[in-house]
Design an enzyme around this catalytic site. Structure first.
Site, PDB file in Angstrom:
ATOM      1  N   MET A 124       0.913  -1.428   0.027  1.00 59.68           N
ATOM      2  CA  MET A 124      -0.062  -0.143   0.100  1.00 59.68           C
ATOM      3  C   MET A 124       0.806   1.407  -0.022  1.00 59.68           C
ATOM      4  O   MET A 124       0.074   2.418   0.101  1.00 59.68           O
ATOM      5  CB  MET A 124      -0.827  -0.107   1.332  1.00 59.68           C
ATOM      6  CG  MET A 124      -2.103  -1.021   1.057  1.00 59.68           C
ATOM      7  SD  MET A 124      -3.371  -0.581   0.092  1.00 59.68           S
ATOM      8  CE  MET A 124      -4.158  -1.937   0.185  1.00 59.68           C
ATOM      9  N   HIS A 154      12.167  -9.608   4.842  1.00 57.92           N
ATOM     10  CA  HIS A 154      11.247  -9.414   5.880  1.00 57.92           C
ATOM     11  C   HIS A 154      11.365  -9.969   7.204  1.00 57.92           C
ATOM     12  O   HIS A 154      12.408 -10.630   7.245  1.00 57.92           O
ATOM     13  CB  HIS A 154       9.568  -9.789   5.211  1.00 57.92           C
ATOM     14  CG  HIS A 154       9.146  -9.090   4.237  1.00 57.92           C
ATOM     15  ND1 HIS A 154       8.119  -8.003   4.357  1.00 57.92           N
ATOM     16  CD2 HIS A 154       9.071  -9.163   2.953  1.00 57.92           C
ATOM     17  CE1 HIS A 154       7.808  -7.368   3.521  1.00 57.92           C
ATOM     18  NE2 HIS A 154       8.318  -8.106   2.469  1.00 57.92           N
ATOM     19  N   LYS A 158       7.141 -13.450   8.991  1.00 57.86           N
ATOM     20  CA  LYS A 158       6.520 -13.484   7.576  1.00 57.86           C
ATOM     21  C   LYS A 158       6.201 -14.855   7.302  1.00 57.86           C
ATOM     22  O   LYS A 158       6.845 -15.683   7.248  1.00 57.86           O
ATOM     23  CB  LYS A 158       7.405 -12.924   6.493  1.00 57.86           C
ATOM     24  CG  LYS A 158       6.726 -12.538   5.334  1.00 57.86           C
ATOM     25  CD  LYS A 158       5.497 -11.339   5.062  1.00 57.86           C
ATOM     26  CE  LYS A 158       5.332 -11.026   3.651  1.00 57.86           C
ATOM     27  NZ  LYS A 158       4.068 -10.190   3.522  1.00 57.86           N
TER      28      LYS A 158
END
Length: 265
Positions: A124, A154, A158
């Site tokens: 996003m 990450h 994750k």
């Protein structure tokens, strides 16, 4: 705009609760958690590490959706698909930051978008989506003599690999070359095998520590290479992007959108 946070006790959920409570133009309408969660009944503000907000985590999606304009969802594929169907029934905005959906789950979300305004993206943040645009442009200009490799790093918790962000970048590279990522995706290399196939897009997933998200796209030619990268330093960037997506989608017709639509890219 009255918003529900799905997965309100999770990492992203807590960030979203905090930012919605503090931002003009949006109002926190409630928080959803799975049945049996230890967070049920707890005040959302306390869960987010702040002061009491007078709203508690609930597992009653229908009751909350009836009082909201939209829902923001960074959870699991199964939970997201179920919520998309409910959002479609209620004609709400559904912003989806969930990653790891398979083709069947994506198809169910697309079907729900006939009656809801759904914004779904592997990432996003503004920066990542700008990076995707640069990757697409570079891939379109450089032929198969330039190998494309995508590295994503990450935190240790994750669960999906490659990450949704890595796949978003891979899709951008594939689109630049006019091919399907499914046809050229190359991940999970191990042992002695065949040489790298020309035109493939490779993925390497690194996991460790508390890294929010580091992504790099390498375009490697003969005697030269290009590196395009993005580093996420705080989860707030994803939450802010999700809020921007929700406010944008509120005025759109029913359909399935992504962040490139929201940002006008």
């Amino acid at each position: 705009m009255r918003l529900i946070v799905n997965g309100c006790a999770g990492r992203m959920g807590r960030v979203l609760v905090r930012l919605i409570a503090a931002q003009d133009g949006v109002e926190l309408a409630g928080g959803l958690e799975a049945a049996g969660s230890a967070a049920l009944g707890q005040d959302l503000g306390i869960l987010a590490g702040g002061e009491k907000l007078g709203l508690t985590a609930s597992d009653d999606a229908l009751a909350l959706l009836s009082q909201a304009d939209g829902v923001i969802d960074f959870t699991t594929p199964a939970a997201t698909v179920e919520l998309a169907a409910l959002a479609a029934q209620a004609r709400l905005v559904h912003v989806i930051g969930t990653t790891g959906c398979d083709a069947a789950e994506d198809a169910q979300i697309a079907a729900a978008a006939r009656h809801a305004r759904i914004v779904k993206s592997g990432n996003m943040s503004l920066g990542v989506n700008m990076l995707a645009g640069l990757v697409r442009q570079a891939a379109a200009q450089l032929d198969d003599d330039w190998d494309i490799e995508i590295v994503d790093m990450h935190h240790r918790h994750k669960v999906d690999a490659p990450s949704g962000t890595a796949l978003l970048l891979g899709e951008a590279a594939a689109a630049g070359r006019g091919v399907s990522l499914d046809d050229v995706k190359d991940s999970g290399r191990d042992g002695i095998g065949a040489p790298r196939a020309a035109g493939n897009i490779g993925f390497a997933a690194l996991r460790g520590g508390s890294v929010v998200g580091d992504h790099e796209v390498i375009l490697a030619g003969t005697h030269e290479h290009i590196r395009l990268a993005h580093r996420a330093e705080d989860r707030d960037i994803f939450a802010r992007g999700a809020l921007k997506a929700a406010l944008w989608a509120k005025d759109q017709p029913e359909g399935l959108y992504d962040m490139s639509d929201v940002l006008g890219l």
